[in-house]
Design a protein around this motif. Sequence first.
Motif, short mmCIF file in Angstrom:
data_model
loop_
_atom_site.label_atom_id
_atom_site.label_comp_id
_atom_site.label_asym_id
_atom_site.label_seq_id
_atom_site.Cartn_x
_atom_site.Cartn_y
_atom_site.Cartn_z
N SER A 192 20.94 29.77 79.31
CA SER A 192 21.99 30.62 78.64
C SER A 192 21.61 31.69 78.23
N LYS A 193 20.56 31.83 77.68
CA LYS A 193 20.24 33.21 76.69
C LYS A 193 19.47 34.15 77.50
N ALA A 194 18.95 33.77 78.56
CA ALA A 194 18.24 34.79 79.49
C ALA A 194 19.13 36.07 79.78
N GLY A 195 18.48 37.20 79.77
CA GLY A 195 18.94 38.27 79.90
C GLY A 195 19.78 39.09 78.66
N THR A 196 19.99 38.20 77.72
CA THR A 196 20.66 38.85 76.57
C THR A 196 19.76 39.95 75.86
N PRO A 197 20.09 41.29 75.65
CA PRO A 197 19.36 41.90 74.85
C PRO A 197 19.24 41.94 73.54
N THR A 198 17.95 42.39 73.11
CA THR A 198 17.58 42.32 71.66
C THR A 198 17.56 43.51 70.83
N MET A 199 17.12 43.75 69.57
CA MET A 199 17.21 44.84 69.00
C MET A 199 18.72 45.39 68.48
N GLY A 200 19.59 44.55 68.57
CA GLY A 200 20.99 44.77 68.17
C GLY A 200 20.82 44.91 66.42
N GLY A 201 19.84 44.76 65.96
CA GLY A 201 19.66 45.07 64.46
C GLY A 201 19.68 46.54 64.25
N LEU A 202 19.79 47.47 65.35
CA LEU A 202 19.83 48.78 65.09
C LEU A 202 21.17 49.04 64.83
N MET A 203 22.29 48.30 65.05
CA MET A 203 23.65 48.47 64.84
C MET A 203 23.81 48.17 63.48
N PHE B 24 28.53 43.46 63.23
CA PHE B 24 27.40 42.78 64.17
C PHE B 24 27.73 41.57 64.66
N LEU B 25 28.41 40.72 63.77
CA LEU B 25 28.62 39.32 64.14
C LEU B 25 29.94 39.23 65.24
N TRP B 26 30.72 40.33 65.43
CA TRP B 26 31.67 40.49 66.26
C TRP B 26 31.00 40.23 67.69
N PHE B 27 29.76 41.01 67.77
CA PHE B 27 29.09 40.77 68.85
C PHE B 27 27.98 39.73 69.07
N ASN B 28 27.80 39.21 68.15
CA ASN B 28 26.80 38.28 68.03
C ASN B 28 27.09 36.64 68.04
N ALA B 29 28.64 36.55 67.91
CA ALA B 29 29.35 35.22 67.91
C ALA B 29 28.81 34.66 69.20
N PRO B 30 28.90 33.20 69.19
CA PRO B 30 28.50 32.49 70.48
C PRO B 30 29.59 32.72 71.54
N PRO B 31 29.36 33.24 72.84
CA PRO B 31 28.09 33.36 73.34
C PRO B 31 27.59 34.71 72.93
N LEU C 283 31.10 48.36 64.65
CA LEU C 283 32.22 48.08 65.90
C LEU C 283 32.16 49.21 66.76
N VAL C 284 32.31 50.43 66.04
CA VAL C 284 32.30 51.55 67.03
C VAL C 284 31.24 51.80 68.23
N ILE C 285 30.01 51.81 67.38
CA ILE C 285 28.79 52.17 68.00
C ILE C 285 28.32 50.78 68.88
N GLY C 286 28.62 49.56 68.72
CA GLY C 286 28.33 48.40 69.14
C GLY C 286 28.36 48.41 70.72
N PRO C 287 29.51 48.46 71.44
CA PRO C 287 29.62 48.32 73.01
C PRO C 287 28.59 49.15 73.59
#
Length: 358
Positions: free
Chosen positions: A69-80, A251-258, A38-42
């Motif tokens: 709708s999903k164009a421009g969404t960054p990936t590699m959030g798995g780093l979090m 991670f789900l905090w930031f990955n929840a739709p959208p 949660l801290v490093i996510g933003p």
Amino acid sequence: MLYNFLIPLADDFAVLNLVRYLTFRTGAALLTAMLISLVIGPGLIRWLKVKQKKGQPIRTDGPQSHILSKAGTPTMGGLMILIGLVASTILWADLSNPYVWACLAVTASFGAIGFLDDFLKVTKANPKGVPGRWKFLAESCVAVAIALWVAHIGSPSLMLPFVKDTMVNLAWFYPIFGVLVIVGAGNAVNLTDGLDGLAIMPVIIAASAFGLISYLVGNAIYADYLQISYIRGSGELAVFCGAIIGAGLGFLWFNAPPAMVFMGDTGSLSLGGALGSVAVVTKHELVLLIIGGLFVLETVSVIVQVASFKLTGRRVFRMAPLHHHFEHKGWSEPTIVIRFWIIALILALIGLATLKLR
């Protein structure tokens, strides 16, 4: 790390005895991993947006809604997820336990493979990334090494569900079996990761189930009561599973739709590999097929689709993996995601029931 540092001081400071309890450290690992995510996510998401610009390449043959709708969404959030999971595990687990390092090695290695795949996708603006054969070869090398390590620490055996205290010695076949489980789990989660929040919650559910299994298998009293084989040291993986849950929730905090960010192969391969490695250590590989049944369904849908098209020229599903089939049938994304979560929960409960039904 804290366990190894604080235990010698516990005789002088009674409050430090808390770290002796596996349940306390599992809860602490969960909360720590979640807070880190949660801290490093933003900040991480902002950095990924700047570096990736156009975000993750979206499949052009997918539903039109994705392209829009999903164009421009960054990936590699798995780093979090990886940062929270690895840091929390190292902080709260007993670092003298070899099983902890085995699971961390799989998680980090699969994460590195996934990161390279995501990096190539983003830099080349191509959804294909690393060629499949090279990815499979790298994953297999890691899985073989870990399977041999686990066999050396314990035994090259398999526990059978629904049968009392029975282990089957797989001998020379064990490394091959380890590859099937670990690599299969990694890629199954990867195939499931196609909608906002779809993969992460079933991973959290599966990690919760295997956290309990690890605790029971690693406790001689509970193992004897349930008539399952006791595996000394495997209980420490409850801390590892707790860290998966916490990092996943963060991670789900930031990955929840959208979704603000996608986990990418960096997250999906590492999380799948993590579940597979825990299953191998606890000897509950067959139970993983039940608990991770949603991932199995998604994988089978792809296999059936490809086989049917090559053999007959016809497609069984409107699109594979399975979640895209329901999208083409008109189901909304939240409906698919929540219903798949329910299925994952039911399968996890069925998998846990095998501990008693013997």
